[in-house]
Scaffold this active site. Structure first.
Site, PDB file in Angstrom:
ATOM      1  CB  SER A  36       2.094  -6.456  23.517  1.00 30.74           C
ATOM      2  OG  SER A  36       0.688  -6.605  23.492  1.00 30.74           O
ATOM      3  CD1 TRP A  59       1.407  -7.118  16.272  1.00 31.19           C
ATOM      4  CD2 TRP A  59      -0.529  -6.834  17.362  1.00 31.19           C
ATOM      5  NE1 TRP A  59       0.466  -7.897  15.655  1.00 31.19           N
ATOM      6  CE2 TRP A  59      -0.737  -7.748  16.293  1.00 31.19           C
ATOM      7  CE3 TRP A  59      -1.609  -6.511  18.173  1.00 31.19           C
ATOM      8  CZ2 TRP A  59      -1.971  -8.338  16.037  1.00 31.19           C
ATOM      9  CZ3 TRP A  59      -2.839  -7.090  17.914  1.00 31.19           C
ATOM     10  CH2 TRP A  59      -3.005  -7.994  16.870  1.00 31.19           C
ATOM     11  CG  HIS A  60      -2.701  -3.822  20.834  1.00 33.58           C
ATOM     12  ND1 HIS A  60      -1.781  -4.620  21.479  1.00 33.58           N
ATOM     13  CD2 HIS A  60      -3.870  -4.520  20.857  1.00 33.58           C
ATOM     14  CE1 HIS A  60      -2.370  -5.736  21.890  1.00 33.58           C
ATOM     15  NE2 HIS A  60      -3.638  -5.698  21.530  1.00 33.58           N
ATOM     16  N   GLY A  61      -0.930  -0.455  18.009  1.00 34.65           N
ATOM     17  CA  GLY A  61      -1.053   0.831  17.337  1.00 34.65           C
ATOM     18  C   GLY A  61       0.242   1.614  17.370  1.00 34.65           C
TER      19      GLY A  61
END
Length: 370
Positions: A346, A349-351
């Site tokens: 996660s 996934w955000h950066g």
């Protein structure tokens, strides 16, 4: 010879084309998007479109590609590739129950996502590791522009592939319907990540104009604009100034604390504001999107917070990563590893950065301790 005036549908379509081509990007909080959505709504419910769901979907698909192309038309090829590969993979999976087809499609989609979003991050870290071991690697770093919304529509396509493989849903028969599901413009850029079982049936029906949907949709859009323009943007201006002072050591501790609190407010109002505008846009067209935020800052603990924050992403990771890894069914140690795996992915996934990885690790640890 007297030129005949354009019919209303042609005039509205010309307006959409003009707005898309003339705008650098169709951001949700721009006048260009307001004109775009108004023109799409008129076209969507005009007599020529309301004759069938197929016509409505064809219209939405065209304007979705225009909407996406307004950000950068070169990346249209990527979303079309994802659409075609996922559509035909699902059809093959239905005919031949072999895992090779969904696995290949998932690998292909993740590879495209990794290339555009993570290539620079991983190449630089591998080069650094080799240098620490005494090997100098003459690699180049590919500096690529991140395609807008690629994380959202890639996860949406992967979820659809897995659902078809599991037998949870039947593959879509119409390529136009499925392409609309992948490229649906209200949720294409900022989510939520929609499930095929929820969105496809709504797109596969003939939607007619209803005043209550129009009013509810406009109310959501205005609420989202208020969050973004009146709260998130002013908070962002203050945060940028305060953080600069904090990093230089010029700010008092109280100001640094205030900057952190305002940043949390900015982050929530920015993201949830966009999701509200997306939900309102879809509601005006007769479609209900998944609720993505449910007042997360009033959560009683960290576990409840993640049930209220970015709900569609949390459910996606739960169904397609956490449960397949074994969830909490294989002992305490395995449960801890599964939780950490979810939060580490996660974070990525955000950066693409170690800050996001550390943030994911910290969130996983707090989640486990509660």
């Amino acid at each position: 010879m007297i030129a005949r005036p354009l019919p209303p549908i042609a005039g509205a379509f010309r307006t959409i084309m003009f707005v898309c081509i003339a705008s650098i990007s169709l951001e949700f909080n721009s006048l260009a998007y307001a004109l775009f959505l108004a023109a799409v709504t008129v076209l969507y419910f005009c007599p020529l479109a309301v004759k069938s769901a197929r016509r409505q979907n064809l219209l939405v698909l065209c304007v979705s590609y225009l909407f996406y192309g307004a950000w950068d038309w070169r990346f249209l090829s990527l979303i079309i590739l994802t659409t075609l590969s996922t559509y035909y993979t699902a059809r093959l999976t239905e005919k031949r129950r072999a895992a090779i087809w969904p696995v290949c499609n998932i690998v292909m989609n993740l590879s495209v996502l990794a290339l555009f979003k993570y290539f620079g991050f991983f190449s630089e870290n591998i080069r650094w590791l080799m240098r620490m071991l005494g090997w100098e690697m003459d690699w180049f770093t590919l500096d690529v522009l991140l395609p807008v919304g690629i994380s959202f529509y890639t996860f949406q396509a992967i979820g659809y592939t897995v659902d078809v493989w599991r037998g949870d849903i039947k593959p879509a028969r119409s390529l136009i319907l499925f392409a609309t599901f992948i490229a649906y413009f209200p949720q294409l850029v900022a989510g939520p990540i929609e499930r095929a079982s929820a969105l496809l049936p709504q797109l596969d029906r003939l939607n007619r104009w209803q005043w209550r949907n129009g009013v509810a949709g406009l109310r959501l859009i205005l609420w989202g604009l208020f969050k973004k323009v009146a709260v998130a943007d002013p908070c962002g201006s203050v945060v940028d100034g305060y953080y600069g002072q904090c990093l230089s050591g010029e700010a008092e501790p109280l100001r640094c604390y205030l900057a952190a609190m305002l940043f949390a407010l900015q982050l929530y109002c920015d993201f949830s504001g966009y999701c509200d505008i997306a939900a309102g846009s879809a509601r005006m067209l007769g479609v209900d999107l998944t609720q993505n935020f449910n007042r997360p800052y009033i959560a009683r603990n960290f576990v409840e917070f993640w049930r209220r924050w970015h709900i569609s992403l949390t459910r996606w990771f739960t169904d397609y990563l956490y449960i397949p890894l074994g969830g909490s069914r294989k002992g305490r140690t395995r449960h801890f590893l599964n939780v950490m795996a979810v939060f580490l992915v996660s974070g990525l996934w955000h950066g693409a950065g170690w800050g996001f990885v550390l943030w994911g690790a910290a969130c996983g640890l707090f989640y486990w301790l509660q």
